[in-house]
Every structure is written in C-alpha cells, then in structure tokens.
Design a protein around this motif. Structure first.
Motif, PDB file in Angstrom:
ATOM      1  N   ASP A 200       0.839  -1.056  -0.134  1.00 26.60           N
ATOM      2  CA  ASP A 200      -0.085   0.078   0.059  1.00 26.60           C
ATOM      3  C   ASP A 200       0.880   1.390   0.108  1.00 26.60           C
ATOM      4  O   ASP A 200       0.542   2.251   0.538  1.00 26.60           O
ATOM      5  N   GLU A 204      -2.108   4.547   1.480  1.00 28.61           N
ATOM      6  CA  GLU A 204      -2.240   4.149   2.811  1.00 28.61           C
ATOM      7  C   GLU A 204      -3.383   3.257   2.994  1.00 28.61           C
ATOM      8  O   GLU A 204      -4.652   4.070   2.864  1.00 28.61           O
ATOM      9  N   GLY A 205      -3.376   2.025   3.232  1.00 30.26           N
ATOM     10  CA  GLY A 205      -4.598   1.306   3.477  1.00 30.26           C
ATOM     11  C   GLY A 205      -5.239   0.833   2.320  1.00 30.26           C
ATOM     12  O   GLY A 205      -6.222  -0.064   2.202  1.00 30.26           O
ATOM     13  N   TRP A 207      -4.549  -1.400  -0.462  1.00 31.01           N
ATOM     14  CA  TRP A 207      -3.599  -2.492  -0.856  1.00 31.01           C
ATOM     15  C   TRP A 207      -3.937  -2.956  -2.334  1.00 31.01           C
ATOM     16  O   TRP A 207      -4.992  -3.569  -2.755  1.00 31.01           O
ATOM     17  N   ASN A 226      -1.602  -3.315  10.147  1.00 28.17           N
ATOM     18  CA  ASN A 226      -1.832  -2.288  11.063  1.00 28.17           C
ATOM     19  C   ASN A 226      -0.881  -1.136  10.989  1.00 28.17           C
ATOM     20  O   ASN A 226      -1.172  -0.261  11.821  1.00 28.17           O
ATOM     21  N   ASN A 227      -0.162  -1.257   9.975  1.00 32.86           N
ATOM     22  CA  ASN A 227       0.939  -0.207   9.388  1.00 32.86           C
ATOM     23  C   ASN A 227       1.589   0.401  10.812  1.00 32.86           C
ATOM     24  O   ASN A 227       1.888   1.822  10.755  1.00 32.86           O
ATOM     25  N   ASP A 232       4.239  -0.955   4.831  1.00 29.89           N
ATOM     26  CA  ASP A 232       3.523  -0.772   3.404  1.00 29.89           C
ATOM     27  C   ASP A 232       3.761  -2.106   2.607  1.00 29.89           C
ATOM     28  O   ASP A 232       3.406  -2.029   1.343  1.00 29.89           O
ATOM     29  N   ASP A 248       1.679  -6.744   7.396  1.00 32.31           N
ATOM     30  CA  ASP A 248       2.352  -5.548   6.765  1.00 32.31           C
ATOM     31  C   ASP A 248       3.313  -5.489   7.529  1.00 32.31           C
ATOM     32  O   ASP A 248       3.455  -5.302   8.830  1.00 32.31           O
TER      33      ASP A 248
END
Ligand SMILES: [Ca+2]
Ligand SMILES: [Ca+2]
Ligand SMILES: [Ca+2]
Length: 265
Positions: A200, A204-205, A207, A226-227, A232, A248
């Motif tokens: 990602d 962000e978020g 994928w 959960n970044n 990423d 991730d």
C-alpha cells in the motif's frame, strides 16, 4: 377477124371469170386470215397483260420473301439481344456476388492475419519462456503450479530488491489468487517469512498487487495490516502460524521472496 375478136372476147370473158374466181378465192382466203389476224391481235393484246401480271406476282413474291427474311433477321437479332441482356444481367449479379465474397474474404483474411500475428507473438513468448525454463530447470528454486512457474529465493532482500530480482528473471513478485496458491506458497517458504506482491505504498490502506489489481480478499493474520510505524509491504508467514498469516511490515526489512510468471495461454 370476127373469130379472132370472138376468141379475144371469149378469152377476155374467161379471164374475167377467172379473175372473179380468183377474187373470190382471195376473198375466201382472206376471211380466215382476217379472223386469224384478229385472233392474233387479241392474243398479242392478251399476252403482254399476262406477262406483266406474272412479273408483278413474281416481284410481289420476291418482296414478300424479302420482308419475311427481314423479319426473321429482326426477330433473330431481337432474341439474341434479349438473351445477351439476360446474360449480362446474370453476369452483373455474379460480379456483385463475387465482389461481396471478395470483400468478405478480405475481411476474413485480415482477421486470420491478425490472429496469426497474435498466435505468432504468443508462440514467440512461449518459446522464450521455454528457453528460460530450460535454463532454469537445473536451477534450484524454480517450481511449477497450476498455470504459473515460481522462483523461491534462498537469499533475503528488501521488498524492492526482491521485486527487481524477480523482474530480472522475467517474472514479478507472486500474486496469490486463491487458497490453493496460498497453500503451495506456504509449503515452498520453508517456514521463512516471504515477500509477496502486495503493498500500500501509493495509498495508505489501499492494498494492491504488483499488476495494479486490488487485494480484495487477503489472508491477513489477526490484527493485520496495522501499518505500525509505516508498514507498506506484505509478507506471508511472518509468524509461524498457519494461514491466514500475512502481515504488513516495513518494505526495507529483509526476507526471502517468491516470484511468479503466469504461463496461461
Ligand atoms: Ca498467482
Ligand atoms: Ca501501510
Ligand atoms: Ca503490521
């Protein structure tokens, strides 16, 4: 002297009678001749009329024959012209049909030529792939499953370096399409965490796989992704737990990687 006169007179009398008889004979002989002359005159008068009639009839017959001949010629020419017109009409229809068929064949030929070009391109690609497979067949790390070939590294690199290595091999990081593929990757990774082709990095978020398609149903571990601290890139089997086991993680981390090349025709 008197006797001589008598004889002379008698002789004259006889001559006169003879003359009368002769005259009568002549007259008698003249009558038939006159009638004959009349008859002949009549005949002569009738003969020219009959000849002219015959001549007239002959001319008329000849003219009639000429008219009949002319009509025959005209009818023959008209029939020939009509037949030629019909034949020309048929030829025009045949020509139009042939033109349509020719255009259709041109289109078909073009389609066949395009399909042939595509087939040739696919054949060249397969040939290149086979050549690559022949080279790689003795190279450790290559596997075949379903409609793809895979390379499983023994080294560890970052996600970007791993992807670059895949590209150098004519492949890309693996795209896991279903549970069967996930299960086989689970076997090949030998208990190691392995980079897969999901990230990602751009949003962000959001994928996505390396081919740009969305990661709709991933095999994420509980609580992932959960970044945590900018994570990423995706690893399959970060924890030694069964599927689902994706996490991730930082793209700079070092892991083995799995490349995939689809060979579906
Ligand atoms: Ca795949
Ligand atoms: Ca992230
Ligand atoms: Ca994470």
């Amino acid at each position: 002297m008197s006797e001589s006169v008598y004889e002379t007179m008698h002789s004259s009398s006889v001559n006169l009678k003879d003359k009368q008889n002769l005259h009568e004979d002549i007259y008698m002989s003249e009558v038939p001749e006159t009638q004959l002359a009349r008859s002949n005159k009549t005949t002569l008068t009738l003969e020219p009329s009959s000849a002219g009639h015959r001549c007239y009839r002959l001319v008329m017959v000849i003219l009639l024959m000429l008219v009949v001949l002319l009509l025959s010629v005209v009818v023959t020419l008209w029939v020939n012209f009509h037949n030629m017109s019909v034949a020309r009409g048929r030829l025009e229809i045949s020509y139009n049909n042939l033109t349509i068929e020719r255009d259709s064949l041109k289109k078909s030929y073009k389609t066949v030529a395009e399909e042939r070009a595509q087939f040739q391109a696919k054949s060249d690609e397969l040939q290149e792939m086979l050549s690559q497979l022949k080279k790689d067949i003795n190279t450790p790390g290559w596997r075949y499953f379903s409609s793809s070939i895979y390379y499983i590294s023994t080294e560890k690199k970052s996600w970007s370096e791993s992807r670059q290595n895949c590209k150098e091999r004519g492949t890309d990081l693996v795209i896991i399409n279903n549970r069967e593929e996930q299960d086989i990757v689970e076997v090949w990774r030998r208990g190691e965490g392995a980079w897969i082709g999901a990230n990602d990095r751009n949003n962000e978020g959001i994928w996505k796989w390396v081919d740009g398609t969305a990661v709709s149903d991933g095999f994420w571990s509980s609580g992932e992704p959960n970044n945590k601290g900018e994570e990423d890139c995706a690893v399959s089997g970060y924890r030694s737990e069964p599927v689902p086991n994706w996490v991730d993680i930082s793209c700079d981390s070092q892991y083995i990687w799995i490349c995939e090349k689809n060979i579906n025709i």
